[in-house]
Design a protein around this motif. Structure first.
Motif, short mmCIF file in Angstrom:
data_model
loop_
_atom_site.label_atom_id
_atom_site.label_comp_id
_atom_site.label_asym_id
_atom_site.label_seq_id
_atom_site.Cartn_x
_atom_site.Cartn_y
_atom_site.Cartn_z
N ARG A 243 -0.48 -4.18 15.47
CA ARG A 243 0.15 -2.66 15.61
C ARG A 243 0.00 -2.02 14.44
O ARG A 243 -0.07 -2.30 13.35
N PHE A 244 -0.66 -0.78 14.92
CA PHE A 244 -0.96 0.24 13.91
C PHE A 244 0.02 1.06 13.94
O PHE A 244 0.76 1.90 14.91
N ALA A 245 0.75 1.58 12.38
CA ALA A 245 1.73 2.24 12.32
C ALA A 245 1.57 3.34 11.09
O ALA A 245 1.16 2.90 10.24
N GLY A 246 2.22 4.53 11.36
CA GLY A 246 1.92 5.51 10.25
C GLY A 246 2.60 6.80 10.86
O GLY A 246 3.55 6.68 11.53
N ASP A 247 2.43 7.87 9.68
CA ASP A 247 3.35 9.08 10.21
C ASP A 247 2.39 9.53 11.33
O ASP A 247 1.42 9.22 11.72
N SER A 248 3.08 10.69 12.05
CA SER A 248 2.40 11.14 13.13
C SER A 248 1.28 11.90 12.79
O SER A 248 0.43 12.21 13.70
N LYS B 182 -8.48 8.38 6.34
CA LYS B 182 -8.04 7.08 5.99
C LYS B 182 -7.93 5.96 7.48
O LYS B 182 -7.82 5.13 7.23
N ASN B 183 -7.70 6.69 8.48
CA ASN B 183 -7.24 6.04 9.34
C ASN B 183 -8.68 5.37 10.11
O ASN B 183 -8.70 4.12 10.64
N VAL C 85 -0.91 -2.87 3.86
CA VAL C 85 -0.27 -1.54 3.50
C VAL C 85 -1.41 -0.75 2.68
O VAL C 85 -1.98 -1.46 2.02
N ASN C 86 -0.84 0.53 3.11
CA ASN C 86 -1.51 1.57 2.08
C ASN C 86 -0.92 1.89 0.85
O ASN C 86 0.14 2.55 0.92
N THR C 87 -1.25 1.17 -0.09
CA THR C 87 -0.46 1.17 -1.25
C THR C 87 -0.12 2.52 -1.94
O THR C 87 0.64 2.98 -2.68
N ASP C 88 -1.25 3.33 -1.77
CA ASP C 88 -1.48 4.94 -2.15
C ASP C 88 -0.11 5.57 -1.61
O ASP C 88 0.32 6.56 -2.70
N ALA D 257 0.48 -0.93 8.07
CA ALA D 257 1.54 0.17 7.66
C ALA D 257 1.00 1.17 6.82
O ALA D 257 0.48 1.01 5.61
N MET D 258 0.92 2.62 7.25
CA MET D 258 0.17 3.51 6.53
C MET D 258 1.20 4.14 5.44
O MET D 258 0.50 4.67 4.29
N ASN D 259 2.40 3.77 5.44
CA ASN D 259 3.26 4.19 4.34
C ASN D 259 4.57 3.56 4.46
O ASN D 259 4.74 2.81 5.40
N PRO D 260 5.59 3.86 3.57
CA PRO D 260 6.90 3.19 3.49
C PRO D 260 7.63 3.24 4.83
O PRO D 260 8.19 2.37 5.28
#
Length: 642
Positions: free
Chosen positions: A38-43, A187-188, A130-133, A109-112
């Motif tokens: 599962r790829f997940a992140g902001d819209s 980054k994606n 996770v993208n720690t940045d 997970a690209m963000n919290p």
């Protein structure tokens, strides 16, 4: 993750080889039979594009697959918030699979917000990248994290891979003439490159895609390619990813043929084009954009070379009105919409019933009522399709069961509409529309012959010997009236919504005539030839699970699990919902228990109980998501034991 089982001797050999590879600095490669990512992140993080590209490469590699895109209804929800999380889940395997999977083995997970929105779905031991940045104090507070989940021990039960995706992407693109913000957008592609390395996905297709997509912006194309390759190289060189995985092609899952990955809406579009070619009729689409049906309008607008005409109307009513006019003019006419649009189109559907013209009404169902959940799935329009018009206005209903099956369902809907001169409702849904799977491209000679004969001259002789054209003189087998194209000499006739006289089509208010016409229109629908219902029952079970539409995958996966566990259960799935297959009543009465899982509150169960007086049991879900196989397996086991 589920892996293939090795013998003790093979495991010992693999251990020795693993040590040798480790000493040589070569990373371990493990073989799996399936995986769920599962790829997940902001819209705005491009998760749908990332998932789509990974899916395309997986399809080209030859795995069986099933996908589940999941995104907000808002065009751009607030960045970094839970409502703004977009995800794409892909299940791929070396064998036949039926669903996008119950729980991801891997979460990117690209963000919290992406982590918090999806962590509850992960089993213990799953991998999390996770993208720690993005795990800044402000970003974490926005979603309710008092402390960093990367440091507070809450993720100790998972295999955590902290990766500064943004920093690594910007570093990889430092030689490009891009601002930091522009570089961060890639980054994606870095994440896609990393996952492509982890699972040995081909890269040529993605590189070609990026060059084509950004052909007018070569600098952007080059930057995305560089980010993609940097992600691949990062996986190859970093010590954090000591293992990569191989999932062999699903060579035994598919019959011989040429395959491609296809979504439900794309399959529907191709099915409509194929139907128009097989009928030798121009295809006309009168539509108004609405989620999740708009992709059909977008796709068909690309195929003018196949005689397709698309008309984006000012509203839903105008869209179907134009389509009905095209049907009167001799086209294979289609209108596409979702539940709210069906409500607006209902009067014109009734007019099409009265005029007895072929018209395809495609409803890509979504969560309701009203605007409801535009980007989530539901199959709650069945009763609307069945009864949602004034008066006795019956229409046939067809429902595809998988994304690829949408192609065949479109051909079947066209067959019924053209043969019986009637509007037909095709009920897909958001899960099928946006999901995808491998599809075998059929040979031309496998497609049905849908050619029709237009009326050419008089078809009735009056008492005085005069030959005339009667627009409502019916075929004795199908009860279909003749299809007379406007402009054909001698075939002038009256049409309209007011009741017609049998045969002549003249306006008639006679009670007996109205009764006859109502019963005749119903008899025409009841008489439609549909295949008998096939039942999968290898062990003479006493419990039958009956489904329709997109529940096919989860139901079949659940049935497989139960049979593997030694349970006896039968399965049947309906494509034709009006009329029902002629043997449905006998099938239902052959079982002690009938369970009907639906993504509504029991609409098919209501129809079955009313028509066949069978005490069918409903199992229902209306949360905007498809059933999970384990969830259904548990419910069906309780039905067997109860």
């Amino acid at each position: 993750m589920t892996s293939q089982v090795s013998s003790p001797a093979e495991q010992a050999d693999e251990a020795v080889v693993g040590e040798q590879r480790k000493e040589a600095g070569v990373k371990d490669v493990r073989r799996l039979d399936r995986v769920i990512i599962r790829f997940a992140g902001d819209s705005g993080d491009g998760m749908q594009l990332t998932g789509d590209r990974f899916t395309s490469e997986t399809a080209s590699f030859g795995n069986d697959l099933s996908t589940l895109p999941n995104f907000p209804a808002e065009i751009r929800a607030p960045a970094g918030t839970l409502p703004g999380v977009s995800s794409f889940q892909l299940h791929f395997a070396d064998h036949d699979i039926l669903t996008p999977g119950d729980a991801p083995n891997v979460l990117v997970a690209m963000n919290p917000a992406a982590l918090k929105a999806n962590i509850a779905d992960l089993p213990r031991g799953a991998e999390i990248i996770v993208n720690t940045d993005e795990f800044t104090k402000r970003a974490m507070q926005k979603v309710g994290y008092a402390a960093s989940p990367l440091e507070d021990g809450s993720l100790d039960g998972y295999s955590l891979h902290p990766v500064p995706l943004t920093t690594l992407t910007v570093e990889a693109l430092k030689d490009f003439d891009l601002s930091r913000k522009e570089a961060e957008r890639s980054k994606n592609m870095f994440a896609l490159g990393l996952l492509s390395w982890m699972y040995h996905r081909p890269t040529e297709g993605t590189e070609k895609f990026l060059r084509t997509k950004f052909a007018r912006k070569p600098e952007i194309a080059a930057a995305n390619l560089a980010a993609f390759r940097a992600g691949w190289n990062f996986g190859e060189t970093t010590e954090d990813f000591a293992v990569s995985y191989e999932i062999a092609p699903a060579t035994k899952a598919f019959p011989v043929g040429t395959y491609r990955n296809i979504s439900g809406n794309l399959a529907l579009s191709y099915g409509l084009v194929a139907a128009s070619r097989q009928a030798d009729l121009p295809l006309f689409l009168g539509s108004y954009p609405i989620t999740p049906a708009s992709d059909i309008l977008h796709e068909l607008s690309k195929h003018k070379n196949f005689g397709v005409r698309t008309f984006q109307a000012e509203d839903e009513i105008a869209g179907i009105g134009a389509a009905l006019g095209a049907a009167f003019g001799g086209s294979l006419a289609v209108t596409t919409t979702s539940g709210p649009g069906v409500a607006l189109k209902s009067e014109t559907i009734g007019l099409a019933v009265s005029l007895e013209l072929p018209l395809l009404v495609i409803d890509i169902q979504r969560g309701g009522p009203s605007t409801g959940l535009p980007t989530k799935t539901e199959q709650a329009d069945l009763l609307q399709a069945m009864f949602g018009r004034n008066g006795e206005a019956p229409v046939p209903i067809v429902a595809p069961c998988t994304p690829a099956d949408c192609f065949d369902a479109a051909l079947e809907a066209a067959r019924i509409a053209l043969t019986y001169r009637t509007p037909v409702m095709l009920l897909s849904d958001g899960y099928l529309a946006n999901g995808s799977e491998p599809w075998r491209i059929p040979e031309i000679d496998e497609l049905p012959d849908l050619t029709v004969q237009f009326a050419q001259g008089p078809n009735h002789t009056l008492d005085d010997g005069t030959e005339v054209f009667w627009p409502y003189k019916r075929d004795p087998q199908t009860l279909a009236r003749p299809w007379a194209v406007p402009g054909t000499p001698g075939l002038e006739h009256r049409i309209g919504g007011i009741e017609k006289e049998d045969g002549s089509g003249n306006i008639s208010y006679a009670p007996a005539n109205h009764d006859f016409m109502v019963r005749t229109r119903q008899a025409k629908i009841d008489g439609i030839e549909v295949p008998d219902l096939e039942v999968d029952d290898p062990h003479e079970a006493r419990t039958l699970v009956l489904g329709w539409g997109s529940t096919y995958g989860p139901i079949t996966a659940a049935v497989r699990r139960l049979r593997t566990a030694g349970e006896s259960i039968a399965q049947a799935h309906l494509r034709h919902l009006n009329p029902f297959p002629r043997n449905l009543g006998a099938v239902l009465k052959a079982y002690d228990k009938v369970v009907i899982p639906e993504m509504n509150l029991g609409q098919l169960a209501t129809l079955v109980r009313a028509k066949y007086l069978v005490d069918a049991h409903s199992y229902n879900q209306v949360n905007g998501m498809p059933f999970k196989a384990e969830q259904l397996a548990t419910a069906l086991k309780e039905a067997i034991d109860g």
